[in-house]
Scaffold this motif. Structure first.
Motif, PDB file in Angstrom:
ATOM      1  N   THR A 234     -19.310  12.387 -17.263  1.00  0.00           N
ATOM      2  CA  THR A 234     -20.157  11.931 -18.370  1.00  0.00           C
ATOM      3  C   THR A 234     -19.576  10.674 -19.014  1.00  0.00           C
ATOM      4  O   THR A 234     -20.309   9.729 -19.332  1.00  0.00           O
ATOM      5  CB  THR A 234     -20.301  13.042 -19.426  1.00  0.00           C
ATOM      6  OG1 THR A 234     -20.804  14.228 -18.807  1.00  0.00           O
ATOM      7  CG2 THR A 234     -21.254  12.611 -20.535  1.00  0.00           C
ATOM      8  N   ALA A 235     -18.269  10.650 -19.210  1.00  0.00           N
ATOM      9  CA  ALA A 235     -17.622   9.474 -19.805  1.00  0.00           C
ATOM     10  C   ALA A 235     -17.842   8.235 -18.949  1.00  0.00           C
ATOM     11  O   ALA A 235     -18.123   7.146 -19.473  1.00  0.00           O
ATOM     12  CB  ALA A 235     -16.130   9.735 -19.991  1.00  0.00           C
ATOM     13  N   LEU A 236     -17.744   8.399 -17.630  1.00  0.00           N
ATOM     14  CA  LEU A 236     -17.943   7.263 -16.730  1.00  0.00           C
ATOM     15  C   LEU A 236     -19.400   6.787 -16.728  1.00  0.00           C
ATOM     16  O   LEU A 236     -19.672   5.641 -16.382  1.00  0.00           O
ATOM     17  CB  LEU A 236     -17.514   7.638 -15.307  1.00  0.00           C
ATOM     18  CG  LEU A 236     -15.999   7.740 -15.096  1.00  0.00           C
ATOM     19  CD1 LEU A 236     -15.696   8.371 -13.747  1.00  0.00           C
ATOM     20  CD2 LEU A 236     -15.343   6.369 -15.206  1.00  0.00           C
ATOM     21  N   SER A 237     -20.330   7.668 -17.104  1.00  0.00           N
ATOM     22  CA  SER A 237     -21.731   7.259 -17.191  1.00  0.00           C
ATOM     23  C   SER A 237     -22.015   6.505 -18.489  1.00  0.00           C
ATOM     24  O   SER A 237     -23.037   5.837 -18.619  1.00  0.00           O
ATOM     25  CB  SER A 237     -22.649   8.482 -17.098  1.00  0.00           C
ATOM     26  OG  SER A 237     -22.592   9.267 -18.280  1.00  0.00           O
ATOM     27  N   LEU A 238     -21.097   6.603 -19.459  1.00  0.00           N
ATOM     28  CA  LEU A 238     -21.295   5.987 -20.763  1.00  0.00           C
ATOM     29  C   LEU A 238     -20.522   4.682 -20.934  1.00  0.00           C
ATOM     30  O   LEU A 238     -20.842   3.864 -21.801  1.00  0.00           O
ATOM     31  CB  LEU A 238     -20.872   6.955 -21.870  1.00  0.00           C
ATOM     32  CG  LEU A 238     -21.732   8.207 -22.030  1.00  0.00           C
ATOM     33  CD1 LEU A 238     -21.046   9.200 -22.951  1.00  0.00           C
ATOM     34  CD2 LEU A 238     -23.118   7.858 -22.561  1.00  0.00           C
ATOM     35  N   ALA A 239     -19.480   4.502 -20.115  1.00  0.00           N
ATOM     36  CA  ALA A 239     -18.643   3.303 -20.240  1.00  0.00           C
ATOM     37  C   ALA A 239     -17.991   3.009 -18.902  1.00  0.00           C
ATOM     38  O   ALA A 239     -17.837   3.904 -18.068  1.00  0.00           O
ATOM     39  CB  ALA A 239     -17.584   3.499 -21.322  1.00  0.00           C
ATOM     40  N   PRO A 240     -17.596   1.756 -18.663  1.00  0.00           N
ATOM     41  CA  PRO A 240     -16.954   1.409 -17.389  1.00  0.00           C
ATOM     42  C   PRO A 240     -15.623   2.119 -17.212  1.00  0.00           C
ATOM     43  O   PRO A 240     -14.997   2.559 -18.181  1.00  0.00           O
ATOM     44  CB  PRO A 240     -16.757  -0.108 -17.500  1.00  0.00           C
ATOM     45  CG  PRO A 240     -17.622  -0.557 -18.622  1.00  0.00           C
ATOM     46  CD  PRO A 240     -17.758   0.603 -19.549  1.00  0.00           C
ATOM     47  N   ALA A 241     -15.191   2.198 -15.960  1.00  0.00           N
ATOM     48  CA  ALA A 241     -13.900   2.825 -15.656  1.00  0.00           C
ATOM     49  C   ALA A 241     -12.752   2.114 -16.371  1.00  0.00           C
ATOM     50  O   ALA A 241     -11.745   2.729 -16.705  1.00  0.00           O
ATOM     51  CB  ALA A 241     -13.661   2.829 -14.146  1.00  0.00           C
ATOM     52  N   SER A 242     -12.895   0.806 -16.610  1.00  0.00           N
ATOM     53  CA  SER A 242     -11.845   0.048 -17.293  1.00  0.00           C
ATOM     54  C   SER A 242     -11.648   0.533 -18.735  1.00  0.00           C
ATOM     55  O   SER A 242     -10.577   0.346 -19.321  1.00  0.00           O
ATOM     56  CB  SER A 242     -12.175  -1.446 -17.297  1.00  0.00           C
ATOM     57  OG  SER A 242     -13.445  -1.682 -17.881  1.00  0.00           O
ATOM     58  N   VAL A 243     -12.672   1.145 -19.319  1.00  0.00           N
ATOM     59  CA  VAL A 243     -12.568   1.717 -20.661  1.00  0.00           C
ATOM     60  C   VAL A 243     -12.072   3.160 -20.593  1.00  0.00           C
ATOM     61  O   VAL A 243     -11.235   3.596 -21.400  1.00  0.00           O
ATOM     62  CB  VAL A 243     -13.934   1.656 -21.382  1.00  0.00           C
ATOM     63  CG1 VAL A 243     -13.884   2.396 -22.719  1.00  0.00           C
ATOM     64  CG2 VAL A 243     -14.366   0.212 -21.595  1.00  0.00           C
ATOM     65  N   VAL A 244     -12.556   3.894 -19.618  1.00  0.00           N
ATOM     66  CA  VAL A 244     -12.279   5.326 -19.523  1.00  0.00           C
ATOM     67  C   VAL A 244     -10.865   5.614 -19.033  1.00  0.00           C
ATOM     68  O   VAL A 244     -10.180   6.510 -19.550  1.00  0.00           O
ATOM     69  CB  VAL A 244     -13.314   5.995 -18.585  1.00  0.00           C
ATOM     70  CG1 VAL A 244     -12.911   7.432 -18.273  1.00  0.00           C
ATOM     71  CG2 VAL A 244     -14.698   5.952 -19.219  1.00  0.00           C
ATOM     72  N   THR A 245     -10.390   4.867 -18.050  1.00  0.00           N
ATOM     73  CA  THR A 245      -9.113   5.172 -17.412  1.00  0.00           C
ATOM     74  C   THR A 245      -7.915   5.148 -18.369  1.00  0.00           C
ATOM     75  O   THR A 245      -7.060   6.032 -18.294  1.00  0.00           O
ATOM     76  CB  THR A 245      -8.862   4.210 -16.237  1.00  0.00           C
ATOM     77  OG1 THR A 245      -9.926   4.353 -15.293  1.00  0.00           O
ATOM     78  CG2 THR A 245      -7.553   4.531 -15.536  1.00  0.00           C
ATOM     79  N   PRO A 246      -7.798   4.165 -19.271  1.00  0.00           N
ATOM     80  CA  PRO A 246      -6.666   4.210 -20.203  1.00  0.00           C
ATOM     81  C   PRO A 246      -6.629   5.475 -21.051  1.00  0.00           C
ATOM     82  O   PRO A 246      -5.554   5.964 -21.405  1.00  0.00           O
ATOM     83  CB  PRO A 246      -6.874   2.966 -21.081  1.00  0.00           C
ATOM     84  CG  PRO A 246      -7.659   2.034 -20.221  1.00  0.00           C
ATOM     85  CD  PRO A 246      -8.582   2.923 -19.434  1.00  0.00           C
TER      86      PRO A 246
END
Length: 299
Positions: A234-246
């Motif tokens: 769900t997080a990856l559907s809301l924001a790019p991986a560059s935002v989610v991964t950190p």
């Protein structure tokens, strides 16, 4: 993903759920391994998972997405994931939790290499460089030439990253088919790993039944795993991986703190330094892929 569809705050909240879920699995999993072997834990986890997926998909109206097609891809995915998860549970009892989580972060680098080998994606110089950087990070965390050398726990932790990478590669293939829905993937994950768990647990001719006292722990372990992956997706559907991964990387200091409180485990500088290098290699890959994706959409 356009600017209008990016929701970093919501993505952060969902990723907080994923971080909590993965950390809960580690603590509960370590407790369960005191009385059950890893195959028994996986079998009972998957049994709970089958009923959970069926109930939720019925309530959500997605049960018709469960189809017996693309079974070879599902089998490959679940054999890889089952292997990785069992090795993860095994390593859980032998090495510090922070060290295990740090080595687990290496699997996206393996996915990038595997995509070049098995999915026909181009192995760019940047991917090669980040893979080498990630390998340096693994060496710093594992310290194979130190006083303790490569223990069986460290080897299991490194090997589990390969299992998770294989699972991710099969998932990539599945999502390119009409049967690559979340409901379908989770259903076959639970059902196939239930069969694998029972089969492996019965190799020695017996399978220990869980007790009523263990049932809540098994339920938490199963639901935390399903919930963590749902939150991550769900997080990856809301924001790019560059935002989610950190945000996902925050699992390391959190589990280090939890391990210190519960088990008195001290985290060495090598774990943090190596994990930071592994994370950096992953993040460089993510930023590179994001730029290529934006360039392709703009063309």
């Amino acid at each position: 993903m356009s600017a209008q569809t990016i929701h970093p705050l919501k993505a952060t909240l969902w990723m907080s759920g994923a971080v909590f879920g993965f950390s809960s699995m580690a603590v509960v999993g370590r407790s369960l391994t005191l009385d059950l072997d890893t195959f028994e834990i996986m079998a009972y986890r998957s049994l709970i998972g089958v009923f959970t997926v069926l109930i939720i998909s019925t309530l959500a109206g997605t049960r018709d997405q469960i189809r017996a097609r693309a079974l070879p891809l599902h089998l490959g995915r679940n054999v890889s994931h089952f292997t990785g998860q069992n090795l993860w549970l095994f390593a859980l009892t032998l090495i510090p939790l922070a060290q295990l989580f740090a080595l687990e972060f290496a699997y996206p680098i393996l996915v990038a290499l595997g995509a070049s080998l098995f999915l026909g994606e181009r192995l760019t110089p940047l991917r090669s460089a980040t893979a080498a950087l990630g390998f340096i990070g693994i060496l710093i965390v594992a310290q194979p030439f130190g006083a303790g050398g490569l223990s069986i726990g460290l080897l299991a932790a490194i090997a589990c990253a390969f299992g998770f990478a294989g699972s991710a590669l099969f998932t990539k293939r599945l999502t390119r088919t009409p049967d690559g829905t979340v409901t379908n993937i989770l259903f076959w994950l639970s059902l196939m790993q239930l069969a694998l768990g029972i089969g492996c647990a019965m190799i020695d001719g017996e399978m220990k039944l869980f007790t009523l006292a263990q049932l809540p722990l098994l339920a938490v372990f199963s639901l935390a795993g399903l919930g963590a992956h749902f939150c991550l997706t769900t997080a990856l559907s809301l924001a790019p991986a560059s935002v989610v991964t950190p945000i996902d990387f925050l699992r390391l200091p959190l589990i280090a703190f939890i391990a210190y409180l519960l088990y008195g485990e001290a985290t060495t500088w090598a774990t943090y330094v190596g994990a930071a290098i592994i994370f950096g290699a992953n993040y460089i890959n993510i930023l590179s892929e994001s730029r290529k994706s934006r360039a392709f959409k703009a063309a």
